[in-house]
Write an enzyme that holds these catalytic residues in place. Structure first.
Site, short mmCIF file in Angstrom:
data_model
loop_
_atom_site.label_atom_id
_atom_site.label_comp_id
_atom_site.label_asym_id
_atom_site.label_seq_id
_atom_site.Cartn_x
_atom_site.Cartn_y
_atom_site.Cartn_z
N ALA A 178 -0.03 -11.23 2.55
CA ALA A 178 0.86 -10.41 1.72
C ALA A 178 1.07 -9.06 2.40
O ALA A 178 0.37 -8.73 3.37
CB ALA A 178 0.27 -10.21 0.34
N LYS A 179 2.00 -8.31 1.92
CA LYS A 179 2.18 -6.93 2.37
C LYS A 179 2.97 -6.21 1.29
O LYS A 179 3.73 -6.83 0.54
CB LYS A 179 2.98 -6.89 3.68
CG LYS A 179 2.73 -5.66 4.51
CD LYS A 179 1.44 -5.79 5.29
CE LYS A 179 1.14 -4.62 6.16
NZ LYS A 179 0.00 -4.87 7.04
#
Ligand code: NAD
Length: 427
Positions: free
Chosen positions: A116-117
């Site tokens: 994720a980011k």
């Protein structure tokens, strides 16, 4: 079986965007794995993208609205993991690419996380501490359904730090009515951070370097090294490589670099940077530019500053036998074949700098156990896991007769694809 059909190889752009570079390598690896088209599409597409608006009353009393993002690229292997960056120019596209990068990194590191980011479009340099705290808390409140120790676990990234992680943890905990320190990593030690987290990436770079030297039959004590970038990753790598007997003959940062054929005094350089912010004026050797540093006649080169440093323009002039990528994306896709044809052993970023996310995983494990490990235990386990990851990538590269970079992508994608298949498609 319907496999991906490539009419023509994707043209490799001259203007090399690090995320496009990453996707080009993904495509090559997907083709070698003969991924089914459906799985290929699945892995290219993030499973969730969330955009929130963050209204804040600024110190002058006016309301300003910021935009926040969280992209979960894939969560087949476990809760998603990835940093949160604060910057005025971030885009959802960039966050999507960085989230995919995290999926591959966690897969190679063999930790039970997806990728994720996230980020907030803001300029932290123009915000007061109070405004920064309000943005962080409102962003977290808006992401309550996304974040969670079993769902999605943020960490620091560009312009975010331990304090911001503490605010995220506190805001989340206030809403859930219990202290949930496992909801973020990279926290201050006092609220459940891990010993050894700060040095973890440089320590992983050092393990990778020693393993690469061994593969080439080279002796650490007779080897030389140049390190570009003298921040967290570069300075710790230089120090630990020196402790292993490797002679660090050059270091650099944004202000330029120094060369000393007898070996740089890394401790002195670190003390200087602590007082003066950059290496400028430290006189630890003869001055040289960043470009000159990259082309030095050394055994090992560690780019640990930023992306796009080794390109089609300078790759043919590089003399290092081994490159260990401390930074994310320091080598462009176009430089890869040039380095391969010269026989350079490149330990790719998604393996070489995965020590950081590995100790983030340890932090999460310790928080959930409520039992904190000694520094010695953290380092021992990190070294073991880095070694295993290196061996797995090296073996995959040998099996497919490709570079370690492509071996890393093949290993990462294959594991996520197999997990998807065995879990099946819920409908
Ligand atoms: P940092 O901000 O602590 O240090 C960056 C260093 O690079 C500084 O010394 C800076 O002066 C130097 N630099 C900046 N621009 C430069 C230029 N044009 N030429 C030469 N040097 C330049 O950052 P960091 O945490 O050490 O991260 C460095 C790289 O490693 C980044 O690509 C980052 O994404 C990657 N990385 C960091 C971690 C981590 O745990 N910190 C983990 C994985 C990957």
């Amino acid at each position: 079986m319907d496999t991906v059909v490539y009419k023509e190889p994707a043209p490799i752009a001259d203007k090399e965007n690090p995320f496009e570079s990453m996707m080009q390598r993904f495509d090559i690896a997907a083709e070698m794995l003969e991924l089914e088209r459906g799985v290929y599409e699945y892995l290219k597409t993030p499973v969730k993208q969330v955009t929130v608006s963050i209204p804040i009353q600024m110190d002058n009393g006016e309301i300003e609205v910021f935009e926040g993002y969280r992209v979960i690229h894939n969560d087949a292997l476990g809760p998603s993991k990835g940093g949160i960056r604060y910057a005025p120019d971030i885009t959802l596209d960039e966050i999507k690419a960085l989230a995919a990068w995290m999926t591959w990194k966690c897969s190679i590191a063999n930790i039970p996380f997806g990728g994720a980011k996230g980020g907030v479009k803001c300029d932290p340099a123009r915000l007061t501490q109070v405004e920064l705290e309000k943005i962080t808390r409102r962003f977290t409140a808006n992401m309550l359904d996304v974040f969670g120790p079993d769902k999605d676990i943020p960490a620091p990234d560009m312009n975010t730090n331990e304090q911001i992680m503490a605010w995220i943890m506190d805001t989340y905990s206030m809403h859930t009515r219990r202290t949930e320190n496992a909801v973020v990593t990279g926290k201050p030690l006092i609220i459940g951070g891990s010993l050894g987290r700060r040095e973890a990436t440089g320590r992983g770079v050092t393990v990778s370097t020693l393993a690469a030297l061994a593969k080439r039959g080279m002796n650490a004590k007779q080897s030389s090294c140049a390190v570009q970038g003298f921040g967290n990753v570069g300075s710790v790598s230089a120090k630990l490589l020196g402790e292993q007997g490797i002679k660090v003959v050059a270091v650099s940062d944004v202000s330029g670099g120094y060369y000393n054929k007898k070996g740089i005094d890394v401790t002195r350089a670190m003390e200087w940077v602590q007082k003066h912010r950059t290496l400028e004026g430290s006189e630890i050797g003869d001055s040289l530019t960043n470009d000159e540093l990259l082309e030095l006649d050394v055994d090992v080169l560690v780019p640990a500053a930023k992306e796009d440093q080794i390109t089609a323009k300078n790759a043919s002039r590089l003399k290092a036998k081994i490159i260990v990528e401390g930074a994310n994306g320091p080598t462009t896709a176009k430089a890869d074949p040039i380095l391969d044809s010269k026989g350079v052993l490149v330990v790719p970023d998604i393996l070489a700098n995965s020590g950081g996310v590995t100790v983030s995983y340890f932090e999460w494990v310790q928080d959930r156990q409520g039992y904190f490990w000694s520094l010695e235990r953290v380092n021992r386990r990190l070294e073991r896991m880095m070694h295993e990851a290196f061996t797995n990538v090296f073996r995959t590269a040998e099996k497919y007769n490709v570079s370690m970079r492509l071996g890393a992508y093949i290993l990462a994608i294959d594991k996520v694809a197999k997990t998807l298949k065995v879990r099946g498609i819920y409908a």
